[in-house]
Design an enzyme around this catalytic site. Structure first.
Site, PDB file in Angstrom:
ATOM      1  N   TYR A  32     -32.463  57.658  48.911  1.00 30.56           N
ATOM      2  CA  TYR A  32     -34.422  57.069  49.119  1.00 30.56           C
ATOM      3  C   TYR A  32     -34.986  57.123  50.021  1.00 30.56           C
ATOM      4  O   TYR A  32     -34.211  58.074  50.907  1.00 30.56           O
ATOM      5  CB  TYR A  32     -34.382  55.103  48.782  1.00 30.56           C
ATOM      6  CG  TYR A  32     -33.787  55.191  50.067  1.00 30.56           C
ATOM      7  CD1 TYR A  32     -34.621  54.313  50.090  1.00 30.56           C
ATOM      8  CD2 TYR A  32     -32.437  54.705  50.648  1.00 30.56           C
ATOM      9  CE1 TYR A  32     -34.595  53.864  51.881  1.00 30.56           C
ATOM     10  CE2 TYR A  32     -31.974  53.851  51.613  1.00 30.56           C
ATOM     11  CZ  TYR A  32     -33.957  53.019  52.273  1.00 30.56           C
ATOM     12  OH  TYR A  32     -33.486  52.966  53.672  1.00 30.56           O
ATOM     13  N   LYS A 145     -29.891  59.673  54.547  1.00 33.80           N
ATOM     14  CA  LYS A 145     -30.581  57.696  53.700  1.00 33.80           C
ATOM     15  C   LYS A 145     -30.431  56.975  52.582  1.00 33.80           C
ATOM     16  O   LYS A 145     -30.338  57.316  51.516  1.00 33.80           O
ATOM     17  CB  LYS A 145     -32.383  58.595  53.437  1.00 33.80           C
ATOM     18  CG  LYS A 145     -32.985  57.313  53.943  1.00 33.80           C
ATOM     19  CD  LYS A 145     -34.638  57.707  53.816  1.00 33.80           C
ATOM     20  CE  LYS A 145     -35.799  56.263  54.022  1.00 33.80           C
ATOM     21  NZ  LYS A 145     -34.926  55.545  54.930  1.00 33.80           N
ATOM     22  N   GLU A 177     -29.636  52.598  66.575  1.00 32.91           N
ATOM     23  CA  GLU A 177     -31.178  52.431  66.252  1.00 32.91           C
ATOM     24  C   GLU A 177     -31.985  51.421  65.879  1.00 32.91           C
ATOM     25  O   GLU A 177     -30.635  50.363  65.550  1.00 32.91           O
ATOM     26  CB  GLU A 177     -31.118  53.659  64.646  1.00 32.91           C
ATOM     27  CG  GLU A 177     -30.029  53.288  64.033  1.00 32.91           C
ATOM     28  CD  GLU A 177     -30.348  54.032  62.830  1.00 32.91           C
ATOM     29  OE1 GLU A 177     -31.315  55.108  62.313  1.00 32.91           O
ATOM     30  OE2 GLU A 177     -29.773  54.607  62.474  1.00 32.91           O
ATOM     31  N   LEU A 201     -31.029  57.735  61.685  1.00 34.05           N
ATOM     32  CA  LEU A 201     -31.644  58.928  60.588  1.00 34.05           C
ATOM     33  C   LEU A 201     -32.650  59.078  61.468  1.00 34.05           C
ATOM     34  O   LEU A 201     -33.480  58.407  62.247  1.00 34.05           O
ATOM     35  CB  LEU A 201     -31.787  57.510  59.788  1.00 34.05           C
ATOM     36  CG  LEU A 201     -32.942  58.273  58.374  1.00 34.05           C
ATOM     37  CD1 LEU A 201     -32.412  59.276  57.619  1.00 34.05           C
ATOM     38  CD2 LEU A 201     -33.742  56.783  57.674  1.00 34.05           C
TER      39      LEU A 201
END
Length: 282
Positions: A32, A145, A177, A201
């Protein structure tokens, strides 16, 4: 009536049909993107669409449109729904097929997209937020993702229940992250952040921040830092499509420096706002 994107067509939401055997629903077998909209303009749309196609390729799903056609569909969706400030969510799954772990031979990918009105988080951007250190238990392909977000969801929920805005994930002692963001520390005028490996990411806002650092003369070092080093930073902030450049003023109950947004973070915020205006004008 809200319009949505469904397999190349823009239809009314009530007309959307998703099979009970869609692999996104049963396996999280898809990817997505979320694209920010400012004043009706899709911000950094090209970069988001490029990453969408790259993520799809990594899990061997073929997007059935060219990037230009896909971009136009998203633009038309925003326009039809009259979104001024908001976002576009779009996903692709491997399709519907009798439940079996291996890839189905004849399933056709399913694309769904929709819009949402969202204002900029001005108060949080001004005052900063608090974050909680949480163990990173996700799989090892965080560069994709994907729809497999259970680890992120559990971390975000833990942070929420304890009164924090975001979870700062760490594998052992190493900060990676956030549950839905990238993380940065500033020490002695240098920006530190985890390198874009399979463990994080590579955020689109992250890439914009790197460009802004270059323009502002802020040195960037992509290197992993520890939980303790995070707490000892002069400034700390997070970034995402919806959070922009968000100051983090407290981590797990400990203030960062004096507990207020730092000078370089403020400079990056102003530069990011200028980039937004530039994107709208262009």
């Amino acid at each position: 009536m809200e319009w949505i994107l469904s397999n190349g067509e823009i239809v009314k939401e009530q007309d959307l049909e998703i099979s009970k055997e869609d692999r996104g629903y049963q396996f999280g077998d898809g990817i997505y993107e979320v694209i920010r909209v400012y004043e009706g303009d899709l911000f950094t749309a090209t970069e988001h669409i490029d990453r969408f196609y790259a993520s799809a390729e990594k899990i061997r799903i073929t997007v059935p449109y060219t990037k230009d056609v896909f971009h136009k569909m998203l633009h038309d969706l925003v326009e039809l729904n009259q979104i001024d400030n908001g976002q576009v969510y779009v996903q692709i799954t491997r399709g519907a097929a009798p439940r079996n772990h291996q890839f189905p031979e004849n399933a056709e990918p399913v694309v769904v997209g929709y819009t949402k009105s969202v204002e900029r988080p001005v108060e949080f951007l001004e005052n900063g937020v608090k974050a909680l250190l949480v163990e990173d238990v996700r799989w090892l392909r965080c560069d994709i993702k994907s729809l497999n977000l259970l680890g992120n969801v559990m971390a975000k929920q833990q942070a929420y229940e304890e009164g924090y805005f975001e979870a700062i994930l760490h594998r052992g002692d190493t900060v990676t992250e956030g549950s839905s963001s990238n993380m940065y520390g500033i020490k002695d005028g240098v920006l530190y952040t985890h390198p874009a490996t399979n463990l994080i990411l590579n955020g689109i806002t992250r890439r914009v921040i790197f460009e802004l650092c270059d323009e502002l003369g802020i040195d960037v070092i992509e290197t992993a830092f520890t939980k303790q080093q995070a707490l000892e930073m002069d400034e700390f902030f997070m970034s995402s499509t919806t959070s922009e450049v968000m100051p983090v003023i407290e981590i797990s109950g400990q203030k960062i420096a004096d507990g207020s947004p730092g000078e370089l973070t403020r400079k990056l915020q102003k530069a990011f706002e200028a980039r937004i205006k530039l994107g709208v004008i262009s």
